[in-house]
Design an enzyme around this catalytic site. Structure first.
Site, PDB file in Angstrom:
ATOM      1  N   ASP A 176      -5.044  -0.565  -8.524  1.00  0.00           N
ATOM      2  CA  ASP A 176      -4.767  -1.516  -7.448  1.00  0.00           C
ATOM      3  C   ASP A 176      -5.586  -2.765  -7.725  1.00  0.00           C
ATOM      4  O   ASP A 176      -6.586  -3.044  -7.061  1.00  0.00           O
ATOM      5  CB  ASP A 176      -5.159  -0.853  -6.118  1.00  0.00           C
ATOM      6  CG  ASP A 176      -4.840  -1.720  -4.919  1.00  0.00           C
ATOM      7  OD1 ASP A 176      -4.295  -2.820  -5.096  1.00  0.00           O
ATOM      8  OD2 ASP A 176      -5.165  -1.286  -3.789  1.00  0.00           O
TER       9      ASP A 176
ATOM     10  N   ASP B  70      -9.840  -2.966  -0.304  1.00  0.00           N
ATOM     11  CA  ASP B  70      -9.439  -3.073   1.109  1.00  0.00           C
ATOM     12  C   ASP B  70      -9.125  -1.711   1.726  1.00  0.00           C
ATOM     13  O   ASP B  70      -9.002  -1.596   2.944  1.00  0.00           O
ATOM     14  CB  ASP B  70      -8.256  -4.031   1.266  1.00  0.00           C
ATOM     15  CG  ASP B  70      -7.051  -3.635   0.430  1.00  0.00           C
ATOM     16  OD1 ASP B  70      -6.727  -2.427   0.354  1.00  0.00           O
ATOM     17  OD2 ASP B  70      -6.414  -4.532  -0.148  1.00  0.00           O
TER      18      ASP B  70
ATOM     19  N   HIS C  42       0.815  -1.221   0.000  1.00  0.00           N
ATOM     20  CA  HIS C  42       0.000   0.000   0.000  1.00  0.00           C
ATOM     21  C   HIS C  42       0.848   1.270   0.000  1.00  0.00           C
ATOM     22  O   HIS C  42       0.496   2.257  -0.641  1.00  0.00           O
ATOM     23  CB  HIS C  42      -0.979  -0.032   1.178  1.00  0.00           C
ATOM     24  CG  HIS C  42      -2.024  -1.080   1.001  1.00  0.00           C
ATOM     25  ND1 HIS C  42      -2.323  -2.022   1.948  1.00  0.00           N
ATOM     26  CD2 HIS C  42      -2.815  -1.371  -0.070  1.00  0.00           C
ATOM     27  CE1 HIS C  42      -3.271  -2.823   1.496  1.00  0.00           C
ATOM     28  NE2 HIS C  42      -3.582  -2.457   0.270  1.00  0.00           N
TER      29      HIS C  42
ATOM     30  N   ASP D  48     -17.684  -0.587 -11.955  1.00  0.00           N
ATOM     31  CA  ASP D  48     -16.639  -1.113 -12.835  1.00  0.00           C
ATOM     32  C   ASP D  48     -15.633   0.009 -13.116  1.00  0.00           C
ATOM     33  O   ASP D  48     -15.997   1.052 -13.676  1.00  0.00           O
ATOM     34  CB  ASP D  48     -17.306  -1.577 -14.138  1.00  0.00           C
ATOM     35  CG  ASP D  48     -16.300  -2.144 -15.144  1.00  0.00           C
ATOM     36  OD1 ASP D  48     -15.087  -1.936 -14.972  1.00  0.00           O
ATOM     37  OD2 ASP D  48     -16.753  -2.794 -16.109  1.00  0.00           O
TER      38      ASP D  48
END
Lengths: 276, 276
Positions: free
Chosen positions: A155, A86, A62, A137
């Site tokens: 990511d 996340d 990250h 999307d």
């Protein structure tokens, strides 16, 4: 009884981790989602059988997907993460005081919800008022938001299933158009040991669109081969030409610090050769 | 039937590799020695259940234990590897034209013989006329050869069994005395993820003996955590102060190249903090 989770990272190789317990398992609209508690790495988020993040080593990924772009851009105000449900990349982006809006465009709302519930150290900043969470999307979102962002991070999961389109040249062209005139993108680019052809292609695609293309790597124990990489495309700013005196030392990092902002682009020889 | 070799790198975590066949197994005077053929990494040398080297990724370890010291020393003529019976570090040292004698001091002659038989790409240079192979306890050899070497590499196994003494301050003091007035040592220093206390202690011990102490890391997929490290002690030359124009580009490397000679000392933040 001892339970071990084994991820075959290739047909012939993998990692194996002792399990304290399985926390949650479900099949979402897009993928299988597992949360497990391991002795070595703490809680682990696994999508379609591939480790996405763990409590203990998530900081590497990250920080490294985020700070090279954010610390190269002169004034990142409006930023976007495609994927990254996340919330770890968003957390790192919010460390820049210039950020006014950080959009998360994640296709699978269940990843966001489960991360907030079970991985609060990673996902906790998704509730920050500067964050705009879009369950959408990413390819469509990029298409609908031209000339909008200072920094975009891709990511993504591995280039199988829902993420295939996130490794295509058309998508990088869309990102170019979604960025402002001095925008920067970074895409996670897999392992130089196991994905060399993909890395060569992605680098070439991004270099065919952006005037400045840079590639860097870092060590992530739970990712295939332990060596991971990212490709940067930039319209104006070159990370190798930034004034080091102007770099920010982001708060609470454990891997990135500004002293490595330029050295991280010096690659192992065999990795550099993938880009030629 | 599928055979998989699993190494528990810690109590709770490991790697697993599909086996084509087992090549050789024996219990030597000092340790269990296994040679296996894996699909992912080619032939693998395993000592006491720990991967020492593989065909496919051995270049990282052997180049990185060698070239930082060799390319920092102005004129390395007489050099020594303690341990390293597979011959990979010797192979890399011989790339410097200044080398007149390269001594291998390996305690287990069976490792040397089996490496020459089964790992010729790694061990093949042990037959070079400049190489002096000594089957001997490295600690004793160091003690008996004062003021003798320009560069000494400590290419040890993990700090268990026969290698425990190779991580002790007394041994580093012995190496200091075995080096000439401008000598340099490098010791393999394990994983920053799994061996942080050892790294802190070894760094402190070497820094208490040598005027210049440097620490660096590199990515090795088959070693625990994928991130490995080395500690350098130097009497005179500082790798960060070398004239880059005088660096040699060693032949046939795949990881090290002189462009990384200084940048490799810029560590991930959490790794640098182990040395404070």
């Amino acid at each position: 009884m001892e339970l071990w989770y084994t991820e075959k990272q290739t047909e012939n190789y993998g990692i194996t981790a002792k399990i304290e317990n399985t926390i949650h398992t479900e099949q979402s609209e897009f993928q299988r989602i597992d949360l497990i508690e391991t002795k070595q790495w703490g809680k682990m988020l696994v999508l379609d059988g591939m480790v996405m993040t763990t409590d203990k080593d998530e900081f590497v990924y990250h920080e490294m997907i985020t700070h090279l772009a954010m610390n190269t851009h002169a004034n990142p105000k409006r930023v976007l993460v495609v994927g990254g449900g996340d919330g770890g990349a968003i957390r790192e982006m919010l460390k820049y005081p210039s950020v006014e809006t950080a959009v998360l465009a994640e296709i699978d709302g269940r990843v966001i919800e489960l991360s907030k519930e079970y991985l609060p150290e990673i996902a906790g900043k998704l509730d920050d008022p500067r964050v705009d969470v879009q369950v959408v999307d990413g390819i469509k979102y990029i298409h609908d938001n031209k000339n909008s962002f200072d920094v975009i991070l891709v990511d993504s999961t591995e280039p199988v299933g829902p993420a295939v389109g996130l490794f295509a040249r058309d998508f990088y062209q869309g990102i170019f158009e979604a960025l402002k005139d001095d925008g920067i993108m970074v895409a996670q680019s897999e392992s130089p040991w196991f994905n060399s052809e993909l890395i060569t292609r992605v680098y070439k695609d991004i270099a065919s669109i952006f005037p400045i293309t840079r590639y860097y790597s870092a060590s992530i124990p739970t990712y295939p081969s332990g060596l991971w990489s990212w490709t940067m495309g930039s319209k104006k700013y070159d990370p190798l030409e930034v004034d080091e005196a102007k770099l920010i030392e982001p708060e609470g990092t454990k891997y990135y610090h500004k002293a490595m902002h330029k050295t991280v682009f010096t690659l192992p020889k065999f990795v550099g050769e993938l880009l030629k």
